[in-house]
Design a protein around this motif. Structure first.
Motif, PDB file in Angstrom:
ATOM      1  N   GLU A  85       0.868  -1.168   0.000  1.00 57.21           N
ATOM      2  CA  GLU A  85       0.000   0.000   0.000  1.00 57.21           C
ATOM      3  C   GLU A  85       0.905   1.218   0.000  1.00 57.21           C
ATOM      4  OE1 GLU A  85      -3.032   1.065   3.213  1.00 57.21           O
ATOM      5  OE2 GLU A  85      -3.872  -0.693   2.215  1.00 57.21           O
ATOM      6  N   ARG A  86       0.878   1.988  -1.031  1.00 62.70           N
ATOM      7  CA  ARG A  86       1.767   3.140  -1.131  1.00 62.70           C
ATOM      8  C   ARG A  86       1.075   4.367  -0.545  1.00 62.70           C
ATOM      9  NH1 ARG A  86       5.776   0.791  -3.538  1.00 62.70           N
ATOM     10  NH2 ARG A  86       5.540  -0.491  -5.368  1.00 62.70           N
ATOM     11  N   GLY A  87       1.848   5.136   0.184  1.00 56.45           N
ATOM     12  CA  GLY A  87       1.302   6.335   0.800  1.00 56.45           C
ATOM     13  C   GLY A  87       2.295   6.884   1.799  1.00 56.45           C
ATOM     14  N   TRP A  88       1.853   7.790   2.600  1.00 56.72           N
ATOM     15  CA  TRP A  88       2.721   8.436   3.567  1.00 56.72           C
ATOM     16  C   TRP A  88       2.057   8.409   4.919  1.00 56.72           C
ATOM     17  CZ3 TRP A  88       2.641  12.979   6.557  1.00 56.72           C
ATOM     18  CH2 TRP A  88       3.882  13.417   6.989  1.00 56.72           C
ATOM     19  N   ALA A  89       2.798   8.050   5.925  1.00 51.93           N
ATOM     20  CA  ALA A  89       2.279   8.051   7.294  1.00 51.93           C
ATOM     21  C   ALA A  89       3.304   8.727   8.187  1.00 51.93           C
ATOM     22  CB  ALA A  89       2.020   6.630   7.766  1.00 51.93           C
ATOM     23  N   PHE A  90       2.842   9.503   9.111  1.00 50.62           N
ATOM     24  CA  PHE A  90       3.725  10.214  10.027  1.00 50.62           C
ATOM     25  C   PHE A  90       3.215   9.983  11.429  1.00 50.62           C
ATOM     26  CE2 PHE A  90       6.900  13.282  10.906  1.00 50.62           C
ATOM     27  CZ  PHE A  90       6.457  14.011  11.984  1.00 50.62           C
ATOM     28  N   ASN A  91       4.061   9.415  12.273  1.00 52.51           N
ATOM     29  CA  ASN A  91       3.609   9.122  13.623  1.00 52.51           C
ATOM     30  C   ASN A  91       4.712   9.430  14.621  1.00 52.51           C
ATOM     31  OD1 ASN A  91       2.035   8.250  15.733  1.00 52.51           O
ATOM     32  ND2 ASN A  91       2.773   6.169  15.601  1.00 52.51           N
ATOM     33  N   ASN A  92       5.146  10.676  14.657  1.00 51.31           N
ATOM     34  CA  ASN A  92       6.035  11.053  15.748  1.00 51.31           C
ATOM     35  C   ASN A  92       5.742  12.483  16.136  1.00 51.31           C
ATOM     36  OD1 ASN A  92       7.910  12.935  14.475  1.00 51.31           O
ATOM     37  ND2 ASN A  92       8.735  11.181  13.395  1.00 51.31           N
ATOM     38  N   LEU A  93       6.243  12.857  17.266  1.00 48.92           N
ATOM     39  CA  LEU A  93       5.895  14.132  17.858  1.00 48.92           C
ATOM     40  C   LEU A  93       7.135  14.711  18.516  1.00 48.92           C
ATOM     41  CD1 LEU A  93       3.554  16.038  18.749  1.00 48.92           C
ATOM     42  CD2 LEU A  93       3.264  14.547  20.714  1.00 48.92           C
ATOM     43  N   THR A  94       7.331  16.018  18.392  1.00 54.58           N
ATOM     44  CA  THR A  94       8.402  16.697  19.104  1.00 54.58           C
ATOM     45  C   THR A  94       7.777  17.672  20.082  1.00 54.58           C
ATOM     46  OG1 THR A  94       9.913  16.521  17.234  1.00 54.58           O
ATOM     47  CG2 THR A  94      10.431  18.189  18.891  1.00 54.58           C
ATOM     48  N   TYR A  95       8.122  17.488  21.352  1.00 50.52           N
ATOM     49  CA  TYR A  95       7.685  18.419  22.382  1.00 50.52           C
ATOM     50  C   TYR A  95       8.745  19.509  22.452  1.00 50.52           C
ATOM     51  CZ  TYR A  95       4.512  14.698  23.783  1.00 50.52           C
ATOM     52  OH  TYR A  95       3.540  13.729  23.798  1.00 50.52           O
ATOM     53  N   LEU A  96       8.380  20.729  22.103  1.00 43.08           N
ATOM     54  CA  LEU A  96       9.324  21.834  22.039  1.00 43.08           C
ATOM     55  C   LEU A  96       9.756  22.289  23.434  1.00 43.08           C
ATOM     56  CD1 LEU A  96       7.735  23.810  19.087  1.00 43.08           C
ATOM     57  CD2 LEU A  96       9.749  22.349  19.062  1.00 43.08           C
ATOM     58  N   PRO A  97      10.880  22.992  23.529  1.00 42.31           N
ATOM     59  CA  PRO A  97      11.458  23.334  24.836  1.00 42.31           C
ATOM     60  C   PRO A  97      10.752  24.477  25.566  1.00 42.31           C
ATOM     61  CG  PRO A  97      12.820  24.198  23.075  1.00 42.31           C
ATOM     62  CD  PRO A  97      11.742  23.387  22.421  1.00 42.31           C
ATOM     63  N   PHE A  98       9.509  24.266  25.921  1.00 44.28           N
ATOM     64  CA  PHE A  98       8.762  25.258  26.688  1.00 44.28           C
ATOM     65  C   PHE A  98       8.787  24.951  28.181  1.00 44.28           C
ATOM     66  CE2 PHE A  98       6.382  25.427  22.546  1.00 44.28           C
ATOM     67  CZ  PHE A  98       6.934  26.632  22.141  1.00 44.28           C
ATOM     68  N   MET A  99       9.194  23.712  28.553  1.00 48.50           N
ATOM     69  CA  MET A  99       9.225  23.301  29.957  1.00 48.50           C
ATOM     70  C   MET A  99      10.631  22.836  30.320  1.00 48.50           C
ATOM     71  SD  MET A  99       5.619  21.178  30.009  1.00 48.50           S
ATOM     72  CE  MET A  99       5.756  20.618  31.681  1.00 48.50           C
ATOM     73  N   THR A 100      10.964  22.932  31.588  1.00 52.86           N
ATOM     74  CA  THR A 100      12.271  22.472  32.060  1.00 52.86           C
ATOM     75  C   THR A 100      12.247  20.963  32.266  1.00 52.86           C
ATOM     76  OG1 THR A 100      11.686  22.721  34.384  1.00 52.86           O
ATOM     77  CG2 THR A 100      12.634  24.667  33.282  1.00 52.86           C
ATOM     78  N   ARG A 101      13.425  20.387  32.412  1.00 55.03           N
ATOM     79  CA  ARG A 101      13.534  18.951  32.683  1.00 55.03           C
ATOM     80  C   ARG A 101      12.813  18.600  33.990  1.00 55.03           C
ATOM     81  NH1 ARG A 101      17.289  14.827  31.006  1.00 55.03           N
ATOM     82  NH2 ARG A 101      18.361  16.411  29.807  1.00 55.03           N
ATOM     83  N   ALA A 102      12.931  19.459  34.989  1.00 56.68           N
ATOM     84  CA  ALA A 102      12.272  19.206  36.278  1.00 56.68           C
ATOM     85  C   ALA A 102      10.752  19.122  36.115  1.00 56.68           C
ATOM     86  CB  ALA A 102      12.636  20.293  37.275  1.00 56.68           C
ATOM     87  N   GLN A 103      10.185  19.907  35.212  1.00 59.67           N
ATOM     88  CA  GLN A 103       8.737  19.870  34.984  1.00 59.67           C
ATOM     89  C   GLN A 103       8.291  18.568  34.315  1.00 59.67           C
ATOM     90  OE1 GLN A 103       8.911  23.833  33.057  1.00 59.67           O
ATOM     91  NE2 GLN A 103       7.092  24.303  34.285  1.00 59.67           N
ATOM     92  N   TRP A 104       9.212  17.831  33.698  1.00 59.68           N
ATOM     93  CA  TRP A 104       8.919  16.547  33.057  1.00 59.68           C
ATOM     94  C   TRP A 104       9.262  15.366  33.962  1.00 59.68           C
ATOM     95  CZ3 TRP A 104       6.890  15.074  28.332  1.00 59.68           C
ATOM     96  CH2 TRP A 104       6.593  16.111  27.450  1.00 59.68           C
ATOM     97  N   SER A 105       9.709  15.609  35.191  1.00 60.48           N
ATOM     98  CA  SER A 105      10.263  14.556  36.034  1.00 60.48           C
ATOM     99  C   SER A 105       9.285  13.422  36.359  1.00 60.48           C
ATOM    100  CB  SER A 105      10.812  15.145  37.328  1.00 60.48           C
ATOM    101  OG  SER A 105       9.759  15.703  38.092  1.00 60.48           O
ATOM    102  N   ALA A 106       7.999  13.656  36.335  1.00 56.50           N
ATOM    103  CA  ALA A 106       7.015  12.604  36.628  1.00 56.50           C
ATOM    104  C   ALA A 106       6.532  11.885  35.367  1.00 56.50           C
ATOM    105  CB  ALA A 106       5.824  13.191  37.374  1.00 56.50           C
ATOM    106  N   ASN A 107       6.977  12.328  34.211  1.00 52.55           N
ATOM    107  CA  ASN A 107       6.535  11.757  32.944  1.00 52.55           C
ATOM    108  C   ASN A 107       7.626  10.834  32.411  1.00 52.55           C
ATOM    109  OD1 ASN A 107       5.989  11.388  30.119  1.00 52.55           O
ATOM    110  ND2 ASN A 107       4.653  13.166  30.206  1.00 52.55           N
TER     111      ASN A 107
END
Length: 101
Positions: free
Chosen positions: A11-33
């Motif tokens: 099946e020819r086509g294009w699929a995109f399945n990734n995401l970039t979370y831009l640097p709006f938060m610090t590493r500490a704010q992501w510590s529980a994720n």
């Protein structure tokens, strides 16, 4: 590539399945994720994940996460047609870039 039962088709086509979370938060704010620090885990749907951070692949102050999934492939035969198959492998899913300040 599409699998239906024991049959495969291209099946020819294009699929995109990734995401970039831009640097709006610090590493500490992501510590529980689990996307924000190096680790491996099993999600509630039983899928397997791993995250790597601050490596040559991610660059500094960033993490990349991968999911364990089935990947299908089609190898051309010399006389025409394809040989179909599948493998399980880690596939890139997302990247988190942390704010530095």
């Amino acid at each position: 590539m599409k699998r239906s039962g024991t049959s495969y088709s291209i099946e020819r086509g294009w699929a995109f399945n990734n995401l970039t979370y831009l640097p709006f938060m610090t590493r500490a704010q992501w510590s529980a994720n689990p996307l924000g620090y190096a680790n491996s885990w099993k999600a509630s749907d039983e899928s397997l994940w791993r995250t790597e951070c601050d490596t040559e692949v991610t660059g500094s102050n960033a993490c990349r996460s991968y999911g364990w999934t089935t990947v299908y492939h089609a190898l051309p035969k010399p006389g025409g047609g394809y040989t179909f198959g599948q493998d399980n492998q880690w596939v890139f899913n997302n990247m988190v870039m942390f704010r530095r300040w």
